[in-house]
Design a protein around this motif. Structure first.
Motif, PDB file in Angstrom:
ATOM      1  N   PRO A 285      13.963   3.738  -1.383  1.00 25.11           N
ATOM      2  CA  PRO A 285      12.918   4.441  -1.926  1.00 25.11           C
ATOM      3  C   PRO A 285      11.314   3.680  -1.254  1.00 25.11           C
ATOM      4  CG  PRO A 285      13.868   4.581  -3.398  1.00 25.11           C
ATOM      5  CD  PRO A 285      14.536   3.561  -3.056  1.00 25.11           C
ATOM      6  N   SER A 286      10.539   4.167  -0.519  1.00 23.73           N
ATOM      7  CA  SER A 286       9.942   2.539  -0.228  1.00 23.73           C
ATOM      8  C   SER A 286       8.936   3.706  -0.401  1.00 23.73           C
ATOM      9  CB  SER A 286      10.082   3.393   1.616  1.00 23.73           C
ATOM     10  OG  SER A 286       8.678   1.822   1.517  1.00 23.73           O
ATOM     11  N   MET A 287       7.397   2.921   0.034  1.00 23.81           N
ATOM     12  CA  MET A 287       5.739   3.983   0.071  1.00 23.81           C
ATOM     13  C   MET A 287       5.809   4.058  -1.820  1.00 23.81           C
ATOM     14  SD  MET A 287       5.442   6.866   2.215  1.00 23.81           S
ATOM     15  CE  MET A 287       6.875   8.330   0.744  1.00 23.81           C
ATOM     16  N   GLY A 288       5.842   2.558  -2.503  1.00 25.42           N
ATOM     17  CA  GLY A 288       5.741   1.880  -3.343  1.00 25.42           C
ATOM     18  C   GLY A 288       3.933   1.799  -4.099  1.00 25.42           C
ATOM     19  N   GLY A 289       3.554   1.324  -2.673  1.00 26.59           N
ATOM     20  CA  GLY A 289       2.690   0.987  -2.426  1.00 26.59           C
ATOM     21  C   GLY A 289       1.344   2.086  -2.894  1.00 26.59           C
ATOM     22  N   VAL A 290       2.393   3.286  -2.953  1.00 34.01           N
ATOM     23  CA  VAL A 290       1.308   4.523  -3.694  1.00 34.01           C
ATOM     24  C   VAL A 290       0.948   3.872  -5.314  1.00 34.01           C
ATOM     25  CG1 VAL A 290       1.537   6.982  -4.581  1.00 34.01           C
ATOM     26  CG2 VAL A 290       1.918   6.573  -2.674  1.00 34.01           C
ATOM     27  N   ALA A 291       1.857   3.455  -6.207  1.00 35.20           N
ATOM     28  CA  ALA A 291       1.685   3.144  -7.411  1.00 35.20           C
ATOM     29  C   ALA A 291       0.734   1.862  -7.946  1.00 35.20           C
ATOM     30  CB  ALA A 291       2.893   2.752  -8.322  1.00 35.20           C
ATOM     31  N   ILE A 292       0.960   1.168  -6.264  1.00 36.08           N
ATOM     32  CA  ILE A 292      -0.006  -0.056  -6.097  1.00 36.08           C
ATOM     33  C   ILE A 292      -1.719   0.559  -6.592  1.00 36.08           C
ATOM     34  CG2 ILE A 292      -1.282  -2.136  -5.631  1.00 36.08           C
ATOM     35  CD1 ILE A 292       2.007  -2.510  -4.704  1.00 36.08           C
ATOM     36  N   VAL A 293      -1.600   1.202  -5.855  1.00 30.52           N
ATOM     37  CA  VAL A 293      -3.144   1.659  -4.942  1.00 30.52           C
ATOM     38  C   VAL A 293      -3.740   2.444  -6.267  1.00 30.52           C
ATOM     39  CG1 VAL A 293      -4.569   3.072  -3.349  1.00 30.52           C
ATOM     40  CG2 VAL A 293      -2.793   1.552  -2.599  1.00 30.52           C
ATOM     41  N   ILE A 294      -2.602   3.212  -6.689  1.00 29.38           N
ATOM     42  CA  ILE A 294      -3.257   4.577  -8.367  1.00 29.38           C
ATOM     43  C   ILE A 294      -3.743   3.544  -9.161  1.00 29.38           C
ATOM     44  CG2 ILE A 294      -2.823   5.885  -9.510  1.00 29.38           C
ATOM     45  CD1 ILE A 294      -1.127   7.270  -7.381  1.00 29.38           C
ATOM     46  N   ALA A 295      -2.843   2.535  -9.308  1.00 29.36           N
ATOM     47  CA  ALA A 295      -3.383   1.498 -10.504  1.00 29.36           C
ATOM     48  C   ALA A 295      -4.683   0.782 -10.121  1.00 29.36           C
ATOM     49  CB  ALA A 295      -2.576   0.400 -11.104  1.00 29.36           C
ATOM     50  N   LEU A 296      -4.376  -0.230  -9.085  1.00 29.77           N
ATOM     51  CA  LEU A 296      -5.772  -0.065  -8.650  1.00 29.77           C
ATOM     52  C   LEU A 296      -7.250   0.311  -9.255  1.00 29.77           C
ATOM     53  CD1 LEU A 296      -7.597  -2.682  -7.535  1.00 29.77           C
ATOM     54  CD2 LEU A 296      -7.265  -1.550  -5.320  1.00 29.77           C
ATOM     55  N   VAL A 297      -7.301   1.700  -8.678  1.00 28.34           N
ATOM     56  CA  VAL A 297      -8.226   3.228  -8.549  1.00 28.34           C
ATOM     57  C   VAL A 297      -8.159   3.041 -10.536  1.00 28.34           C
ATOM     58  CG1 VAL A 297      -9.151   4.841  -8.049  1.00 28.34           C
ATOM     59  CG2 VAL A 297      -8.192   3.591  -6.605  1.00 28.34           C
ATOM     60  N   ALA A 298      -7.075   3.359 -10.948  1.00 28.87           N
ATOM     61  CA  ALA A 298      -7.352   3.417 -12.902  1.00 28.87           C
ATOM     62  C   ALA A 298      -7.556   2.317 -13.359  1.00 28.87           C
ATOM     63  CB  ALA A 298      -5.523   3.559 -12.523  1.00 28.87           C
ATOM     64  N   GLY A 299      -7.696   1.088 -12.892  1.00 26.23           N
ATOM     65  CA  GLY A 299      -7.622  -0.023 -13.710  1.00 26.23           C
ATOM     66  C   GLY A 299      -9.618  -0.606 -13.431  1.00 26.23           C
ATOM     67  N   TYR A 300      -9.992   0.190 -12.279  1.00 29.43           N
ATOM     68  CA  TYR A 300     -11.192  -0.383 -11.764  1.00 29.43           C
ATOM     69  C   TYR A 300     -12.029   0.604 -12.976  1.00 29.43           C
ATOM     70  CZ  TYR A 300     -15.556  -0.612  -9.138  1.00 29.43           C
ATOM     71  OH  TYR A 300     -16.839  -0.994  -8.747  1.00 29.43           O
ATOM     72  N   PHE A 301     -11.756   1.905 -12.967  1.00 27.29           N
ATOM     73  CA  PHE A 301     -12.462   3.307 -13.514  1.00 27.29           C
ATOM     74  C   PHE A 301     -12.598   2.790 -14.934  1.00 27.29           C
ATOM     75  CE2 PHE A 301     -12.641   4.654  -8.950  1.00 27.29           C
ATOM     76  CZ  PHE A 301     -13.867   4.739  -8.676  1.00 27.29           C
ATOM     77  N   ALA A 302     -11.321   2.697 -15.197  1.00 24.86           N
ATOM     78  CA  ALA A 302     -11.346   2.708 -16.510  1.00 24.86           C
ATOM     79  C   ALA A 302     -11.970   1.483 -17.417  1.00 24.86           C
ATOM     80  CB  ALA A 302     -10.022   2.059 -17.092  1.00 24.86           C
ATOM     81  N   ALA A 303     -12.164   0.540 -16.291  1.00 29.35           N
ATOM     82  CA  ALA A 303     -12.960  -0.822 -17.053  1.00 29.35           C
ATOM     83  C   ALA A 303     -14.392  -0.305 -16.677  1.00 29.35           C
ATOM     84  CB  ALA A 303     -12.583  -1.479 -16.117  1.00 29.35           C
ATOM     85  N   HIS A 304     -15.038   0.166 -15.665  1.00 26.88           N
ATOM     86  CA  HIS A 304     -16.205   1.260 -15.584  1.00 26.88           C
ATOM     87  C   HIS A 304     -16.725   2.488 -16.966  1.00 26.88           C
ATOM     88  CE1 HIS A 304     -18.067  -1.823 -13.004  1.00 26.88           C
ATOM     89  NE2 HIS A 304     -16.900  -1.223 -12.276  1.00 26.88           N
ATOM     90  N   LEU A 305     -15.668   2.536 -17.627  1.00 25.45           N
ATOM     91  CA  LEU A 305     -16.066   3.514 -17.934  1.00 25.45           C
ATOM     92  C   LEU A 305     -16.217   3.141 -19.901  1.00 25.45           C
ATOM     93  CD1 LEU A 305     -15.629   6.913 -19.085  1.00 25.45           C
ATOM     94  CD2 LEU A 305     -13.923   6.629 -19.638  1.00 25.45           C
ATOM     95  N   VAL A 306     -15.166   2.398 -20.037  1.00 25.23           N
ATOM     96  CA  VAL A 306     -15.645   1.385 -20.999  1.00 25.23           C
ATOM     97  C   VAL A 306     -16.647   0.977 -20.526  1.00 25.23           C
ATOM     98  CG1 VAL A 306     -15.333  -0.634 -21.814  1.00 25.23           C
ATOM     99  CG2 VAL A 306     -13.346   0.579 -21.394  1.00 25.23           C
TER     100      VAL A 306
END
Length: 367
Positions: free
Chosen positions: A50-71
């Motif tokens: 399977p390819s396109m695993g970068g989808v997980a990287i990008v979603i994780a990047l966005v999630a981590g960034y905005f979770a930090a700012h929610l805190v």
């Protein structure tokens, strides 16, 4: 510091948890990677991974960034900054270009997706928008996310990129974004090579940007006002973004390490290249980034040299480019190449951090 820890933890959790879900979904849909027939024979066994695993990287990047700012919002009442959002936006735009490239590959079951012109246009649009916007959003201290000067560990006042009403700077940004996104894309040819290397480079940027925050000319906790302080608009937010990117790579690496169960594809490699390019520009460390990411630079240079030598002499400089394949075709096991290239990345990251800190010490000594 709390926000940095939250960004890393959330990004790691999302990446390591989402990637196996994508493996199952993409496998069921038949989204498998096609392999170059002229490549090492051992790589043919990877066909259909399977390819396109970068989808997980990008979603994780966005999630981590905005979770930090929610805190951060609940603790300090603060939110995302212009610098962080612009770099994140650049990475996401390039991820979209990469996703289109990947989806064409899997749908048409070929190793080539978007043609060179279409991919270059997509990269150019993302880079030009970033280059224009990164000189806007001046804060109360007079700082914009980037400056129109070439930078080493900070701006080099003798080298201005402000010619032709900002056009020179935008062209420079275009070059930097295209170079880094393509360089990471070239490196993503062995299991875990790009993800592991990028995790180390992002770790270095966490240290660099947090150090800039601690020694900011204004707004930082260090209270420095000498020649060693840093005129970077949002260094703490850049540290949050860098740790989210590094943690996303580590979580993905759990599944991408040899033997890889999924590949990041252009979705991940273009996004990570854009993340590195954006961080280098807004943290004013474009030349230090070349040292930190020396492996990616070497991979890209090997491709350029291969093309130049072949077109001028009709002979190949390497058995195959990018040059990690040269070592495979010379008899090295894939895991041997990966580990040794990771070691080279660790050395280059150590050298880059040493150069960054020595520049600080030299200025602090004069102050």
């Amino acid at each position: 510091m709390t926000q940095i820890l939250v960004a890393g933890a959330v990004s790691l959790f999302v990446s390591i948890g989402l990637t196996p879900v994508l493996i199952r979904v993409f496998s069921k849909q038949g989204f498998g990677q096609e392999i170059r027939v002229e490549g090492p024979e051992s790589h043919q066994t990877k066909r259909g991974t399977p390819s396109m695993g970068g989808v997980a990287i990008v979603i994780a990047l966005v999630a981590g960034y905005f979770a930090a700012h929610l805190v951060g919002f609940f603790i300090k009442g603060t939110g995302p900054t212009a610098s962080g959002m612009l770099v994140l936006g650049l990475a996401v735009m390039l991820a979209i270009v990469g996703f289109l490239d990947d989806i064409i590959k899997v749908r048409k079951q070929r190793n080539l997706g978007l043609n060179k012109t279409a991919k270059s246009v997509g990269q150019a649009i993302a880079a030009i928008l970033f280059g224009i916007l990164v000189l806007q959003f001046r804060n109360s201290d007079g700082y914009t996310p980037a400056s129109e000067r070439l930078s080493y560990a900070r701006d080099l006042n003798a080298i201005s990129l402000a010619g032709l009403g900002g056009v020179v700077f935008v062209l420079f940004v275009w070059f930097v974004v295209a170079a880094w996104s393509n360089a990471v894309n070239f490196t993503d040819g062995l299991d875990g090579l790009a993800a592991g290397s990028m995790a180390m480079v992002m770790g270095a940027y966490v240290l660099i940007t947090f150090w800039q925050y601690r020694n900011a000319c204004v707004g930082g906790p260090g209270g420095r006002h000498d020649g060693a302080c840093y005129q970077v608009r949002d260094p703490l937010d850049l540290a949050i973004l860098a740790v989210a990117g590094g943690a996303a790579c580590l979580g993905f690496l759990w599944w991408n390490a040899a033997p890889a169960k999924i590949f990041m594809g252009d979705t991940g490699s273009l996004a990570l290249g854009g993340l590195l390019a954006g961080l280098s520009i807004v943290s004013h460390t474009e030349l230090i980034a070349v040292v930190l990411g020396a492996l990616f630079v070497a991979e890209m240079v090997s491709v350029v040299l291969q093309i130049l030598v072949f077109r001028t002499s009709g002979r190949r400089l390497f058995r195959m480019a990018p040059f990690h394949h040269h070592f495979e075709l010379s008899g090295w096991a894939e895991t041997t190449v990966i580990i040794r290239f990771w070691l080279l990345t660790a050395l280059s990251v150590g050298l880059g951090l040493s150069l960054f800190y020595s520049e600080f010490l030299s200025r602090a000594g004069r102050g």
